[in-house]
Design an enzyme around this catalytic site. Structure first.
Site, PDB file in Angstrom:
ATOM      1  N   LYS A 124      27.660  44.190  34.379  1.00 30.35           N
ATOM      2  CA  LYS A 124      28.965  43.912  33.761  1.00 30.35           C
ATOM      3  C   LYS A 124      29.747  42.896  34.594  1.00 30.35           C
ATOM      4  CE  LYS A 124      32.509  46.807  34.626  1.00 30.35           C
ATOM      5  NZ  LYS A 124      33.684  46.096  35.166  1.00 30.35           N
ATOM      6  N   ASN A 125      29.733  43.086  35.898  1.00 28.75           N
ATOM      7  CA  ASN A 125      30.556  42.226  36.755  1.00 28.75           C
ATOM      8  C   ASN A 125      29.993  40.816  36.902  1.00 28.75           C
ATOM      9  OD1 ASN A 125      32.293  44.315  36.971  1.00 28.75           O
ATOM     10  ND2 ASN A 125      31.846  44.806  39.117  1.00 28.75           N
ATOM     11  N   CYS A 171      49.676  47.946  34.188  1.00 28.46           N
ATOM     12  CA  CYS A 171      48.878  48.980  33.526  1.00 28.46           C
ATOM     13  C   CYS A 171      48.748  50.172  34.470  1.00 28.46           C
ATOM     14  CB  CYS A 171      47.526  48.431  33.130  1.00 28.46           C
ATOM     15  SG  CYS A 171      46.704  47.643  34.489  1.00 28.46           S
ATOM     16  N   ARG A 202      48.068  44.657  40.187  1.00 29.91           N
ATOM     17  CA  ARG A 202      46.819  44.192  40.804  1.00 29.91           C
ATOM     18  C   ARG A 202      47.139  42.874  41.499  1.00 29.91           C
ATOM     19  NH1 ARG A 202      41.506  46.123  38.666  1.00 29.91           N
ATOM     20  NH2 ARG A 202      39.926  44.725  39.503  1.00 29.91           N
ATOM     21  N   ASP A 208      32.513  50.504  44.372  1.00 30.99           N
ATOM     22  CA  ASP A 208      32.266  51.036  43.030  1.00 30.99           C
ATOM     23  C   ASP A 208      31.321  52.237  43.049  1.00 30.99           C
ATOM     24  OD1 ASP A 208      33.941  49.177  41.957  1.00 30.99           O
ATOM     25  OD2 ASP A 208      32.392  47.879  41.140  1.00 30.99           O
ATOM     26  N   ARG A 246      33.608  51.442  29.520  1.00 30.49           N
ATOM     27  CA  ARG A 246      33.858  50.066  29.944  1.00 30.49           C
ATOM     28  C   ARG A 246      32.645  49.503  30.689  1.00 30.49           C
ATOM     29  NH1 ARG A 246      38.067  49.990  34.032  1.00 30.49           N
ATOM     30  NH2 ARG A 246      37.168  47.930  34.256  1.00 30.49           N
TER      31      ARG A 246
HETATM   32  C1  UD1 Z   1      35.558  43.132  41.579  1.00 31.84           C
HETATM   33  C2  UD1 Z   1      34.793  44.034  40.642  1.00 31.84           C
HETATM   34  C3  UD1 Z   1      35.081  45.503  40.949  1.00 31.84           C
HETATM   35  C4  UD1 Z   1      34.814  45.781  42.425  1.00 31.84           C
HETATM   36  C5  UD1 Z   1      35.545  44.787  43.311  1.00 31.84           C
HETATM   37  C6  UD1 Z   1      35.197  44.938  44.787  1.00 31.84           C
HETATM   38  C7  UD1 Z   1      34.664  42.710  38.617  1.00 31.84           C
HETATM   39  C8  UD1 Z   1      35.055  42.530  37.198  1.00 31.84           C
HETATM   40  N1  UD1 Z   1      35.198  43.746  39.265  1.00 31.84           N
HETATM   41  O1  UD1 Z   1      36.939  43.368  41.330  1.00 31.84           O
HETATM   42  O2  UD1 Z   1      34.235  46.301  40.131  1.00 31.84           O
HETATM   43  O3  UD1 Z   1      35.271  47.070  42.732  1.00 31.84           O
HETATM   44  O4  UD1 Z   1      35.210  43.455  42.919  1.00 31.84           O
HETATM   45  O5  UD1 Z   1      33.848  44.826  44.979  1.00 31.84           O
HETATM   46  O6  UD1 Z   1      33.848  41.974  39.138  1.00 31.84           O
HETATM   47  N2  UD1 Z   1      43.110  41.476  46.463  1.00 31.84           N
HETATM   48  C9  UD1 Z   1      44.307  40.961  46.891  1.00 31.84           C
HETATM   49  N3  UD1 Z   1      44.717  39.770  46.346  1.00 31.84           N
HETATM   50  C10 UD1 Z   1      43.990  39.087  45.432  1.00 31.84           C
HETATM   51  C11 UD1 Z   1      42.766  39.631  45.000  1.00 31.84           C
HETATM   52  C12 UD1 Z   1      42.350  40.829  45.529  1.00 31.84           C
HETATM   53  O7  UD1 Z   1      45.003  41.536  47.716  1.00 31.84           O
HETATM   54  O8  UD1 Z   1      44.425  38.010  44.982  1.00 31.84           O
HETATM   55  C13 UD1 Z   1      42.656  42.786  47.007  1.00 31.84           C
HETATM   56  C14 UD1 Z   1      42.517  43.854  45.926  1.00 31.84           C
HETATM   57  O9  UD1 Z   1      43.739  44.486  45.684  1.00 31.84           O
HETATM   58  C15 UD1 Z   1      41.510  44.789  46.544  1.00 31.84           C
HETATM   59  C16 UD1 Z   1      40.598  43.841  47.306  1.00 31.84           C
HETATM   60  O10 UD1 Z   1      41.326  42.632  47.485  1.00 31.84           O
HETATM   61  O11 UD1 Z   1      42.132  45.664  47.430  1.00 31.84           O
HETATM   62  C17 UD1 Z   1      39.291  43.557  46.603  1.00 31.84           C
HETATM   63  O12 UD1 Z   1      39.538  42.986  45.351  1.00 31.84           O
HETATM   64  P1  UD1 Z   1      38.542  41.956  44.654  1.00 31.84           P
HETATM   65  O13 UD1 Z   1      37.365  41.699  45.543  1.00 31.84           O
HETATM   66  O14 UD1 Z   1      39.328  40.783  44.198  1.00 31.84           O
HETATM   67  O15 UD1 Z   1      38.059  42.795  43.411  1.00 31.84           O
HETATM   68  P2  UD1 Z   1      38.037  42.359  41.904  1.00 31.84           P
HETATM   69  O16 UD1 Z   1      37.511  40.966  41.784  1.00 31.84           O
HETATM   70  O17 UD1 Z   1      39.314  42.698  41.259  1.00 31.84           O
END
Ligand code: UD1
Length: 427
Positions: free
Chosen positions: A22-23, A118, A123, A307, A399
């Protein structure tokens, strides 16, 4: 009001294959916006997951044509001319922020609703926005209305991420692919899904290198064309089935996986006393009662994936001894704990740390999935618990897992998806 009814206590046994990740599929779908040629993109073996359907709705809303051809998806993106992702669809798909990069690359403009507000709270997207600004975008955030507007065709640049965010790395690669000039992304996420995105983009004519390492280089090209691609198998789904084998004290072979992607989990299962066998692209886990693992920490890849933290916590609730889980990636990711406690688990949470005292049995209960992987944890616990469990809010689980009850039943589990509130005699 659909739910899963589970009668636990049977060891799972057998072989299973997993669907595409999915990711990987989500950013790959977003990347298709960069193909202006009218040539078709074929994505092979795409599961019908809620998140995938939501992303398809977004793409069609932007002007793409998306069709199913059996297990494959066919995409035609020549007529994409809309840069505004409607709020309702954006809220369906929290991770759709990575549409910003390709929309800027394609149309030089993007309007998206802020992916907060949400249930899981705000986020953070600061790394996405800072990175895109470095690549020349002008971005305005209307916090009151919850909208983000961005303008400007990306140009090459050098971005140093403060944290190796998966989504920000993807967004920046996508913005850089058709940028004017070359881009370097440092401290990039190294997850396999980034490699998958690179492979897909390069088949379509992009020039991306370094994915899987912390430095990614992108040479801007004028546009992408069509092509055909098969994403990696879903390592989190594979890990969930292997943990299902462990928690039910069964023996399951997951076929068609990339065992390297599962290394951190397999090492842990071995430490916990399970038998782990790797043969080519198949992994078999067989287990009796697990031993506790003194300290597990979630980390960016190749560390233990966040995850799989909830499903692993479910397994450790029945291990012999006390385990400690430290969640470094997400601030609040212990929504499964209160539900597992209803089943008899002994877990205490303090901040980012959960201490799990293994118990001899879990008992079936009515529990609610708060998010996707928390839901998976409850399914695993229910499979091992004595008696019947009802798992509510299963739309979260759907999902990311395609027809999970059918898949688990093929391994001998008793789990059914039932509609409505009626208690049916399904067993
Ligand atoms: C992706 C995955 C999710 C997985 C995560 C970490 C998808 C669709 N989802 O989520 O399943 O759990 O990677 O492996 O691929 N952060 C910030 N600022 C930002 C972006 C992120 O502070 O601009 C923080 C987030 O709050 C979190 C951490 O960085 O604490 C990791 O987030 P990130 O690696 O960005 O995860 P996602 O891409 O949202």
């Amino acid at each position: 009001m659909s739910k899963y009814l589970v009668r636990g206590g049977l060891p799972l046994a057998g072989k299973i294959t997993v669907h595409g990740a999915k990711n990987s599929i989500l950013p790959v779908l977003a990347a298709s916006l960069l193909n202006q040629t009218g040539e078709q993109i074929r994505l092979k073996k795409v599961p019908s997951l809620y998140d995938v359907r939501a992303m398809i709705s977004i793409l069609t809303g932007l002007g793409a044509q998306v069709e199913r051809d059996g297990e494959d998806l066919l995409l035609q993106t020549a007529n994409v001319d809309c840069y505004h992702v409607p709020e309702a669809l954006m809220r369906e798909m929290r991770s759709s922020i990575f549409l910003m990069g390709p929309l800027l690359g394609r149309l030089g403009r993007a309007r998206l609703c802020y992916p907060g507000g949400c249930k899981i709270g705000l986020r953070p997207i600061n790394l996405h926005l800072e990175g895109l600004r470095t690549l020349g975008a002008v971005i305005e955030v209307d916090e009151k209305e919850g909208y983000i507007e961005a303008w400007g065709r990306p140009r090459g640049g050098e971005v140093d991420l403060d944290y190796p965010s998966v989504g920000a790395t993807e967004n920046l690669i996508l913005a850089a692919v058709t940028a004017h000039g070359d881009t370097v992304i440092r401290n990039a996420a190294c997850e396999p899904e980034i490699v998958d995105l690179q492979n897909f983009l390069n088949i379509l004519g992009a020039k991306v290198e370094g994915a899987g390492s912390p430095v990614i280089k992108v040479k801007g090209v004028s546009g992408l064309h069509g092509g055909s691609y098969n994403v990696f198998p879903d390592r989190i789904v594979a890990g969930t089935f292997l943990l299902a084998a462990a928690i039910t004290r069964g023996s399951v072979t997951v076929e068609g996986v990339i065992p390297d992607h599962l290394k951190a989990l397999l090492r842990l299962l071995d430490q916990a006393g399970a038998s782990v066998k790797v043969a080519g692209s198949a992994v078999t886990v067989s287990a009796d009662r697990l031993k506790a693992v003194s300290r597990v920490e979630t980390k960016p890849y190749p560390g233990f994936p966040t995850d799989l933290q909830p499903p692993l916590v479910a397994c450790l609730t029945l291990a012999r001894g006390t385990s400690t889980m430290i969640e470094h990636v997400f601030k609040e990711r212990f929504h499964h704990v209160s539900e597992l406690r209803k089943m008899g688990a002994q877990i205490t949470v303090r901040g980012r740390q959960a201490v799990i005292n293994g118990v001899a049995v879990l008992n079936g209960a009515a529990v609610t999935a708060a998010d996707l992987r928390a839901g998976a944890a409850l399914v695993l616990a229910a499979l091992a618990a004595k008696g019947e469990s009802n798992i509510l809010e299963i739309h979260h689980i759907e999902r990311g897992y395609e027809r999970l009850p059918e898949a688990l039943r093929s391994l001998g589990a008793r789990i059914f998806r039932v509609e409505g509130v009626r208690e049916e005699a399904v067993f």
